[in-house]
Design an enzyme around this catalytic site. Structure first.
Site, PDB file in Angstrom:
ATOM      1  CE  LYS A   1      20.194   8.748   0.399  1.00 54.28           C
ATOM      2  NZ  LYS A   1      20.966   8.863  -0.852  1.00 54.28           N
TER       3      LYS A   1
ATOM      4  CB  SER B   1      19.097  11.344  -2.775  1.00 55.01           C
ATOM      5  OG  SER B   1      20.112  10.355  -2.744  1.00 55.01           O
TER       6      SER B   1
ATOM      7  CB  SER C   1      23.074  11.032  -3.980  1.00 54.45           C
ATOM      8  OG  SER C   1      22.144  11.274  -5.001  1.00 54.45           O
TER       9      SER C   1
END
Length: 413
Positions: free
Chosen positions: A61, A130, A154
């Protein structure tokens, strides 16, 4: 999707080498990435490492520091920013032999303004957030493993929306040093893979804790608490139906199901998540807000405008409620082997303007307890629905074993 365990099995048998399996992932990325847009940046080539995960391509990420790729936080404020060092989680991946296949798209600073990523099941639907790019890259079959982060929901929520498995381990089992913070009391790293079996294997390899590659639990006699989280609001039909279907399937397999509402301290802890996150977010993003407020995306900018009103007294009370919730959770989890609830409110939202709602994940993030999600059927729009398994703090192997056992139910169903 690519199975991490199957890839490693091929390598162990001599049917393929690490360079070959990485080349297969690179080819899949080249084929699917134009449609999915899961990656913010990628290396020119994938080079195999040495270790138990050699030959495994992993997405990271893009709020996690990497020395050889930009870390852009989903924001032009950090466009092409290059950290000097890898975050410890990236070093752990590399030490285990995994290869970073690229930085996966995140919502800006891991908040709610959507990433450019598409849900592989429906291009008009949200991939969640996210950790949107991490979930979509695995779901699209580009890579067998990805790292995400969770402050509310998330990791678990985008995994459920994209129809994959994920594990959010106990708080601080994986190091968050070198990860852009949003709320340091809540931020937790997690793994996404095609199955809980794959995620458990990867987590064991990364941490050196071999007990986390736990065998699948037998559901016969397993005490499962069914917790509908009334304090979090009603689920949508797809989530309610997935949990009902799970109850019927688990009962037929011999599980002992217990309606498990829990003490009022859990609902109070759920309400503490908001002010706790609000107060810490204004400090974690203080520089960006002070120097680049106009460059922040609209949802985050409005959120920080409002969050600044959170007082130290409100923060202290949220911390007290969190402590009481953690104390109550010890008894709550001691009554059963594992708790099962909704992974998300329902199917992925029918718009990419939303990342969904984390209300069925927030409490468990605040408590710091391990969670896993596995797909369990589809909703009325044909998109995946998942169920979430949770256990007490430090009982990560127990959650992984239960998730693997539930996966076997899905395979037989």
């Amino acid at each position: 999707m690519l199975s991490l365990r199957e890839i490693l099995g091929r390598i162990a048998r001599g049917d393929a080498g690490p360079a070959e399996t990485l080349a297969e992932s690179a080819a899949r990325i080249a084929e699917r990435e134009p449609q999915i847009q899961a990656f913010a940046s990628r290396p020119e080539a994938l080079q195999p490492g040495s270790g138990p995960l050699a030959g495994i391509a992993c997405g990271v990420k893009d709020i996690i520091d990497t020395a050889d790729l930009p870390t852009q936080m989903g924001s032009p404020i950090y466009g092409d920013w290059r950290p000097r060092a890898d975050a410890p989680i990236v070093m752990a991946l590399r030490a285990a032999g995994a290869t970073v296949a690229g930085k996966t798209h995140t919502t800006a600073f891991a908040f709610l303004d959507p990433a450019p990523t598409f849900n592989p099941h429906d291009g008009a639907a949200s991939p969640g957030g996210s950790s949107a790019g991490s979930a979509a890259a695995v779901a699209a079959g580009m890579i067998p493993l990805a790292i995400g982060t969770q402050t509310g929901g998330s990791v678990i929520r985008p995994a459920a929306y994209c129809g994959i498995a994920a594990i959010k381990p106990s708080y601080a089992l994986l190091p968050t040093v070198g990860v852009k913070p949003f709320s340091w009391s809540l931020d937790t790293l997690g793994l996404m893979a095609a199955s809980a079996d794959d995620a458990g294997l990867a987590l064991a390899a990364i941490t050196g804790r071999q007990d986390l590659d736990a065998p699948a639990a037998s559901l016969r006699g397993l005490r499962i608490g069914i917790h509908r989280q009334a304090y979090a609001g009603a689920p949508e039909p797809a989530a309610a139906e997935a949990l009902q279907r799970f109850e019927e399937t688990a009962a037929a397999a011999g599980a002992v199901l217990v309606v498990h509402d829990g003490p009022s301290a859990l609902a109070e802890a759920f309400d503490a998540h908001g002010p706790l996150q609000d107060y810490e977010a204004t400090q974690a993003l203080a520089w960006e807000y002070a120097r680049h407020r106009d460059d922040l995306p609209p949802k985050l900018r409005s959120y920080l405008d409002a969050a600044r009103a959170t007082t130290p007294a409100q923060y202290d009370e949220a911390r007290r409620r969190s402590r009481r919730g953690r104390d109550a959770a010890r008894g709550f989890f001691a009554e059963v082997d594992v708790v099962v609830t909704f992974s998300a409110p329902g199917e992925a939202p029918a718009t990419r303007d939303s990342t969904g709602d984390s209300r069925f994940n927030r409490l468990w993030t605040l408590l710091g307890v391990p969670c896993a999600t596995v797909p369990f059927g589809r909703g009325g729009r044909g998109l995946p629905a998942g169920i979430q398994m949770i256990a007490g703090f430090g009982r990560d192997a127990q959650v992984i074993a239960a998730a693997k056992g539930i996966e076997k139910l899905v395979e037989r169903d």
